[in-house]
Design a protein around this motif. Structure first.
Motif, PDB file in Angstrom:
ATOM      1  N   ILE A   1      22.232  26.290  20.545  1.00 43.19           N
ATOM      2  CA  ILE A   1      21.561  27.032  21.054  1.00 43.19           C
ATOM      3  C   ILE A   1      20.356  27.349  20.234  1.00 43.19           C
ATOM      4  O   ILE A   1      20.580  27.753  19.185  1.00 43.19           O
ATOM      5  N   VAL A   2      19.188  27.270  20.625  1.00 47.75           N
ATOM      6  CA  VAL A   2      17.932  27.313  20.017  1.00 47.75           C
ATOM      7  C   VAL A   2      17.041  28.700  20.567  1.00 47.75           C
ATOM      8  O   VAL A   2      16.661  28.740  21.774  1.00 47.75           O
ATOM      9  N   GLU A   3      16.907  29.617  19.917  1.00 46.10           N
ATOM     10  CA  GLU A   3      16.142  30.718  20.089  1.00 46.10           C
ATOM     11  C   GLU A   3      14.626  30.562  19.396  1.00 46.10           C
ATOM     12  O   GLU A   3      14.566  30.273  18.420  1.00 46.10           O
ATOM     13  N   SER A   4      13.876  30.722  20.370  1.00 46.56           N
ATOM     14  CA  SER A   4      12.475  30.421  20.023  1.00 46.56           C
ATOM     15  C   SER A   4      11.568  31.571  20.559  1.00 46.56           C
ATOM     16  O   SER A   4      12.182  32.684  20.747  1.00 46.56           O
ATOM     17  N   ALA A   5      10.239  31.530  20.543  1.00 44.27           N
ATOM     18  CA  ALA A   5       9.419  32.825  20.937  1.00 44.27           C
ATOM     19  C   ALA A   5       9.546  33.009  22.406  1.00 44.27           C
ATOM     20  O   ALA A   5       9.049  33.893  23.102  1.00 44.27           O
ATOM     21  N   SER A   6      10.463  32.041  23.275  1.00 36.55           N
ATOM     22  CA  SER A   6      10.555  32.535  24.705  1.00 36.55           C
ATOM     23  C   SER A   6      11.491  33.721  24.921  1.00 36.55           C
ATOM     24  O   SER A   6      12.117  34.097  23.802  1.00 36.55           O
ATOM     25  N   ASP A   7      11.662  34.069  25.977  1.00 43.27           N
ATOM     26  CA  ASP A   7      12.566  35.238  26.503  1.00 43.27           C
ATOM     27  C   ASP A   7      13.954  34.936  26.160  1.00 43.27           C
ATOM     28  O   ASP A   7      14.592  35.865  25.525  1.00 43.27           O
ATOM     29  N   GLU A   8      14.620  33.933  26.656  1.00 35.75           N
ATOM     30  CA  GLU A   8      16.019  33.867  26.527  1.00 35.75           C
ATOM     31  C   GLU A   8      16.033  32.568  25.640  1.00 35.75           C
ATOM     32  O   GLU A   8      15.145  31.514  25.542  1.00 35.75           O
ATOM     33  N   PRO A   9      17.478  32.315  24.750  1.00 41.68           N
ATOM     34  CA  PRO A   9      17.552  31.304  24.166  1.00 41.68           C
ATOM     35  C   PRO A   9      17.780  30.108  25.070  1.00 41.68           C
ATOM     36  O   PRO A   9      18.465  30.160  26.189  1.00 41.68           O
ATOM     37  N   LEU A  10      17.606  28.848  24.602  1.00 43.41           N
ATOM     38  CA  LEU A  10      17.866  27.604  25.245  1.00 43.41           C
ATOM     39  C   LEU A  10      19.088  27.118  24.753  1.00 43.41           C
ATOM     40  O   LEU A  10      19.382  26.768  23.397  1.00 43.41           O
ATOM     41  N   GLU A  11      19.961  26.792  25.770  1.00 40.21           N
ATOM     42  CA  GLU A  11      21.315  25.976  25.498  1.00 40.21           C
ATOM     43  C   GLU A  11      21.328  24.727  25.809  1.00 40.21           C
ATOM     44  O   GLU A  11      21.091  24.422  26.949  1.00 40.21           O
ATOM     45  N   PHE A  12      21.689  23.799  24.768  1.00 43.77           N
ATOM     46  CA  PHE A  12      21.677  22.275  25.122  1.00 43.77           C
ATOM     47  C   PHE A  12      23.015  21.882  25.185  1.00 43.77           C
ATOM     48  O   PHE A  12      23.699  21.897  24.041  1.00 43.77           O
ATOM     49  N   ASP A  13      23.815  21.699  26.263  1.00 41.32           N
ATOM     50  CA  ASP A  13      25.396  21.405  26.274  1.00 41.32           C
ATOM     51  C   ASP A  13      25.507  19.838  25.963  1.00 41.32           C
ATOM     52  O   ASP A  13      24.749  19.108  26.064  1.00 41.32           O
ATOM     53  N   ASP A  14      26.574  19.583  25.406  1.00 40.54           N
ATOM     54  CA  ASP A  14      27.230  18.528  25.157  1.00 40.54           C
ATOM     55  C   ASP A  14      26.481  17.710  24.240  1.00 40.54           C
ATOM     56  O   ASP A  14      26.203  16.251  24.374  1.00 40.54           O
ATOM     57  N   ILE A  15      26.045  18.163  23.192  1.00 37.73           N
ATOM     58  CA  ILE A  15      25.296  17.540  21.997  1.00 37.73           C
ATOM     59  C   ILE A  15      26.326  16.800  21.198  1.00 37.73           C
ATOM     60  O   ILE A  15      27.463  17.668  20.680  1.00 37.73           O
ATOM     61  N   PRO A  16      26.461  15.521  20.853  1.00 35.11           N
ATOM     62  CA  PRO A  16      27.496  14.916  20.033  1.00 35.11           C
ATOM     63  C   PRO A  16      27.196  15.332  18.740  1.00 35.11           C
ATOM     64  O   PRO A  16      25.931  15.500  18.059  1.00 35.11           O
ATOM     65  N   ASN A  17      28.233  15.424  17.700  1.00 32.29           N
ATOM     66  CA  ASN A  17      28.261  16.103  16.535  1.00 32.29           C
ATOM     67  C   ASN A  17      27.290  17.235  16.405  1.00 32.29           C
ATOM     68  O   ASN A  17      26.532  17.250  15.321  1.00 32.29           O
ATOM     69  N   VAL A  18      27.499  18.368  16.966  1.00 32.98           N
ATOM     70  CA  VAL A  18      26.646  19.482  17.267  1.00 32.98           C
ATOM     71  C   VAL A  18      26.408  20.135  15.926  1.00 32.98           C
ATOM     72  O   VAL A  18      25.507  20.520  15.347  1.00 32.98           O
ATOM     73  N   GLU A  19      27.280  20.177  15.006  1.00 34.94           N
ATOM     74  CA  GLU A  19      27.430  20.804  13.719  1.00 34.94           C
ATOM     75  C   GLU A  19      26.315  20.165  12.744  1.00 34.94           C
ATOM     76  O   GLU A  19      25.683  20.597  12.038  1.00 34.94           O
ATOM     77  N   ARG A  20      26.308  18.703  13.009  1.00 38.13           N
ATOM     78  CA  ARG A  20      25.200  17.923  12.149  1.00 38.13           C
ATOM     79  C   ARG A  20      24.054  18.148  12.503  1.00 38.13           C
ATOM     80  O   ARG A  20      22.828  18.284  11.758  1.00 38.13           O
ATOM     81  N   VAL A  21      23.811  18.003  13.991  1.00 39.62           N
ATOM     82  CA  VAL A  21      22.502  18.415  14.750  1.00 39.62           C
ATOM     83  C   VAL A  21      21.946  19.826  14.151  1.00 39.62           C
ATOM     84  O   VAL A  21      20.860  19.964  13.724  1.00 39.62           O
ATOM     85  N   HIS A  22      22.839  20.758  14.117  1.00 41.51           N
ATOM     86  CA  HIS A  22      22.510  21.914  13.825  1.00 41.51           C
ATOM     87  C   HIS A  22      22.196  22.040  12.531  1.00 41.51           C
ATOM     88  O   HIS A  22      20.836  22.829  11.952  1.00 41.51           O
ATOM     89  N   SER A  23      22.657  21.410  11.269  1.00 40.13           N
ATOM     90  CA  SER A  23      22.325  21.307  10.113  1.00 40.13           C
ATOM     91  C   SER A  23      20.977  20.654   9.870  1.00 40.13           C
ATOM     92  O   SER A  23      19.964  21.200   9.078  1.00 40.13           O
TER      93      SER A  23
END
Length: 174
Positions: A129-151
């Motif tokens: 979930i990426v919150e940017s200057a847009s109105d709604e946060p953008l959600e990207f589903d089914d990301i492999p190794n999401v914790e590593r990508v987040h980090s």
């Protein structure tokens, strides 16, 4: 497969490039196996009939339609969906005939979160979930190794070489 360097800006490098997690292909693969099994069973069942050739053609056509619709479609969609994190932005590209994409510059990202339930944790996937200057946060589903990508994404956001912030000083002192 690396993301094409000619689509990147000057001094921009790919940090991570991923397709969606393989879990999105689980049900298409199960459907493929069931279709092949059912088709073979039905073909064997009608093999002793006089009209078996017509039945085999019908079974083959139905199996081919199911495989193209339920198996090949998701496989192509999986293969043509790209989640790319570079040193300057987050990019998502998807589609075959109609291609869509979104780019979020690192400077516009306010916060990054991830979410994954028990099953996602077991298979190593999740939602970013990426919150940017847009109105709604953008959600990207089914990301492999999401914790590593987040980090990695968090590190890229907060590792600005132009940032002269030093520990012990507030950002307002710059």
């Amino acid at each position: 497969m690396a993301y094409p360097d000619d689509l990147l800006g000057q001094d921009e490098h790919v940090v991570i490039h991923k397709h969606p997690h393989w879990k999105m292909l689980f049900w298409p693969i199960v459907t493929f196996l069931v279709t092949i099994g059912a088709g073979a069973y039905l073909a064997a069942l009608v093999s002793s009939q006089d009209w078996h050739l017509y039945a085999w053609i019908a079974i083959g056509v139905v199996a081919l339609i199911v495989i193209i619709w339920v198996v090949l479609g998701p496989l192509i969609r999986w293969r043509t969906t790209h989640f790319v994190l570079t040193t300057h932005r987050v990019m998502v590209r998807e589609g075959v005939l109609t291609r869509t994409g979104i780019d979020i510059p690192m400077s516009r990202i306010n916060s990054v979160q991830f979410r994954h339930g028990l099953f996602d944790r077991l298979v190593g996937a999740g939602t970013l979930i990426v919150e940017s200057a847009s109105d709604e946060p953008l959600e990207f589903d089914d990301i492999p190794n999401v914790e590593r990508v987040h980090s990695l994404l968090y590190r890229e956001i907060n590792d600005d070489p132009d940032d002269d912030f030093h520990p012990g000083h507030s950002r307002s002192e710059r």
